[in-house]
Write an enzyme that holds these catalytic residues in place. Structure first.
Site, PDB file in Angstrom:
ATOM      1  N   HIS A 104       0.363  -0.740  -0.274  1.00 22.68           N
ATOM      2  CA  HIS A 104      -0.144   0.161  -0.081  1.00 22.68           C
ATOM      3  C   HIS A 104       1.066   1.466   0.127  1.00 22.68           C
ATOM      4  O   HIS A 104       0.349   2.471  -0.148  1.00 22.68           O
ATOM      5  CB  HIS A 104      -1.224  -0.398   1.119  1.00 22.68           C
ATOM      6  CG  HIS A 104      -2.120   0.663   0.600  1.00 22.68           C
ATOM      7  ND1 HIS A 104      -3.107  -0.214   0.251  1.00 22.68           N
ATOM      8  CD2 HIS A 104      -3.102   1.698   1.401  1.00 22.68           C
ATOM      9  CE1 HIS A 104      -4.075   0.793   0.372  1.00 22.68           C
ATOM     10  NE2 HIS A 104      -4.322   1.758   0.919  1.00 22.68           N
ATOM     11  N   ASP A 169      -7.414   4.125   9.204  1.00 22.25           N
ATOM     12  CA  ASP A 169      -8.577   3.817   9.341  1.00 22.25           C
ATOM     13  C   ASP A 169      -9.530   2.593   7.627  1.00 22.25           C
ATOM     14  O   ASP A 169      -9.706   1.935   7.342  1.00 22.25           O
ATOM     15  CB  ASP A 169      -8.673   5.278   7.897  1.00 22.25           C
ATOM     16  CG  ASP A 169      -9.136   6.162   9.043  1.00 22.25           C
ATOM     17  OD1 ASP A 169      -9.774   5.839  10.047  1.00 22.25           O
ATOM     18  OD2 ASP A 169      -8.843   7.487   8.863  1.00 22.25           O
ATOM     19  N   GLU A 282     -12.446  12.955  13.933  1.00 20.25           N
ATOM     20  CA  GLU A 282     -11.021  12.657  12.890  1.00 20.25           C
ATOM     21  C   GLU A 282     -11.803  14.271  11.725  1.00 20.25           C
ATOM     22  O   GLU A 282     -13.874  14.375  11.802  1.00 20.25           O
ATOM     23  CB  GLU A 282     -11.417  12.121  11.370  1.00 20.25           C
ATOM     24  CG  GLU A 282     -10.250  11.109  11.569  1.00 20.25           C
ATOM     25  CD  GLU A 282      -9.775  10.186  11.096  1.00 20.25           C
ATOM     26  OE1 GLU A 282      -9.196   9.595  11.108  1.00 20.25           O
ATOM     27  OE2 GLU A 282     -10.548   9.510   9.737  1.00 20.25           O
TER      28      GLU A 282
END
Length: 525
Positions: A104, A169, A282
């Site tokens: 990633h 997340d 957030e």
């Protein structure tokens, strides 16, 4: 050629002297050209040089660059990884090595040009998550392979009524990958990043040694590896802190017209929590319909119409998500508790929207969006993302210069803006943050099928603005192409970072894609 020749000479014979097909076609098996210990351990059978394997390992999630390795190792044990690294370390011509989890990364950080990429996921066939529930501190922990992905960690720990306290997340990331960076999300202000919730590690160093380390034992390696960008060792096991898991989440969405009110309220929500406040905070931007659609699973059509009316008169709406965890015992009082926490906040009247979610549904919410993008063919595209940590004292200047100017007409993906507390980070670790008590994570989740260079230019403009404005921001998931860039990034930590490299990976074998060390100056005579 002697039987104990290095693996490097095999790479040279394969990729310089002749093409792979001609080597495979020779009568003598190529495995006899490997060091004797590799043949005896049958490591050759787990090394692949074919195009399918190397091409797979030549790209990452960013799709911004392609770097072809010479081979891919599919290890069946940690010992396989150690053997590979030892082979390179003892070689006259060492080869580079990169550990690849879920890949990633954005700009080739998990790649190894003409080296070996380790496909960490192949360890999943032999490693399992072990849960310990002891009566003495640490009370709860999980021993997790570095190749494991966090969604599997969650599933395994929930069977014991437990859960890690700190998350990213997106849960389809490897444990070793996030711990090599930091691992951040809306829980970071309360529990710290994931690297602050680790008790112990097993690491394969750049010398090929398998070392167990913690704050008490081999602490220099422990602090180096956490947030160390893969430069000092390959994480093969992590002992992760666990807390009792909640069952449900009360999820509040608050909307703001004014940036000062938006940041002031976020800073209030992350201060003096003492376990009684929100568990997750957030912030993000809503600029047009595309940003609003990111929350279609939460907002009703009636809510959307109200928000559209706001967007008609306000170019930019600021949005806070805050959650309170609860279970069946605390369910009767959770609404009252949340209403109490929202008192005195400056959100737009009538725009404090609430609903309930399961704990797993909340933590895994991004995966639903992933599946929608995959169906549309919009997941495997270019991702010129950028994360930067901005000091609290300059976040208003950042808003004026970036959100209202540079990014005014950009709607190529979600933008998140949320604060964290410096005291939840351990300065002894390799991760770098701004030198203020509170700082903001600003995350641009850009995506493009074609014109990604334009978005990279936007990123450069933002970084240039910070430099010119004297905003001492720090990149998260950093990528620099010069030594000066890396020295400026690490600042006072640079000399320690260099010393750690010299101690744990003196030949510079590991994580070459970061391009931090293009040469080892201490090896010069």
């Amino acid at each position: 050629m002697p039987r104990r020749c290095s693996l490097t000479f095999f790479f040279l014979a394969t990729f310089v002297i002749s093409p792979l097909t001609s080597v495979v076609g020779q009568q003598r098996p190529w495995s006899t050209m490997l060091p004797q210990e590799l043949v005896e351990l049958d490591l050759a059978a787990r090394l692949r040089f074919d195009k399918n394997a190397t091409t797979m390992a030549s790209t990452d999630f960013g799709h911004l660059t392609q770097v072809l390795p010479a081979a891919v190792l599919y290890p069946s044990s940690v010992q396989d990884i150690s053997t590979l690294v030892k082979s390179s370390f003892s070689s006259y011509l060492p080869f580079s090595i990169a550990a690849r989890g879920q890949a990633h990364s954005l700009k080739g950080q998990v790649m190894a040009h003409n080296g070996v990429v380790i496909h960490m996921g192949s360890l999943n066939q032999t490693q399992e998550i072990r849960i310990n529930v002891s009566s003495s501190p640490p009370n709860f922990y999980a021993d997790v392979g570095g190749e494991q992905i966090w969604i599997d960690v969650l599933s395994a720990t929930l069977r014991h009524g437990l859960s890690p306290p700190s998350w990213t997340d997106y849960l389809y990331l490897s444990v070793g990958g996030t711990l090599s960076n930091a691992g951040i999300s809306g829980q970071t202000f309360l529990h710290g990043p994931q690297i602050s919730n680790v008790y112990e590690l097993d690491v394969v160093t750049g010398k090929g040694k398998i070392v167990t380390c913690s704050k008490q034992h081999n602490s220099k390696l422990f602090y180096a590896v956490l947030g160390g960008l893969g430069q000092f060792g390959i994480i093969t096991r992590a002992r992760i802190a666990l807390h009792p898991a909640p069952q449900k989440v009360k999820w509040a969405h608050l909307l703001y017209k004014d940036f000062s009110a938006f940041t002031r309220d976020q800073e209030h929500l992350i201060s003096s929590n003492n376990g009684e406040g929100f568990d997750y905070v957030e912030g993000s931007l809503i600029r047009d319909e595309s940003d609003l659609d990111d929350w279609r699973s939460f907002f009703s059509e009636k809510d959307k119409e109200k928000i559209r009316s706001l967007l008609a008169t306000n170019h930019l709406i600021y949005h806070i998500e805050a959650t309170k965890y609860y279970d069946n015992v605390t369910a009767p009082t959770v609404d009252k508790k949340v209403d109490s926490l929202l008192k005195g906040l400056s959100f737009i009247p009538g725009f404090a929207l609430k609903n309930d979610s399961s704990y797993v549904g909340f933590l895994n919410r991004v995966h639903d969006g992933e599946l929608k993008l995959r169906r549309k063919g919009l997941w495997e595209v270019h991702h010129p993302w950028m994360n930067i940590f901005v000091p609290k004292s300059r976040i208003s200047d950042f808003n004026e210069g970036v959100f209202k100017k540079i990014e005014r007409n950009s709607t190529t993906g979600p933008v998140f803006v949320y604060p964290m507390n410096q005291n939840k980070w351990d300065e002894r670790m390799s991760a770098v943050i701004p030198e203020e008590d509170v700082f903001y994570n600003v995350l641009f989740l850009r995506a493009a099928k074609n014109d990604w260079e334009y978005l990279e230019d936007q990123n450069k403009k933002i970084l240039s603005f910070c430099v010119k404005a004297g905003i001492k921001a720090k990149e998260y998931l950093p990528h620099y192409t010069t030594k000066k860039g890396w020295k400026d990034h690490f600042g006072p930590k640079w000399s320690k970072f260099v010393e750690r490299k010299k101690s744990f990976d003196p030949k510079g074998l590991l994580s070459p894609g970061q391009k931090i060390f293009t040469s080892m100056p201490w090896q010069r005579k």
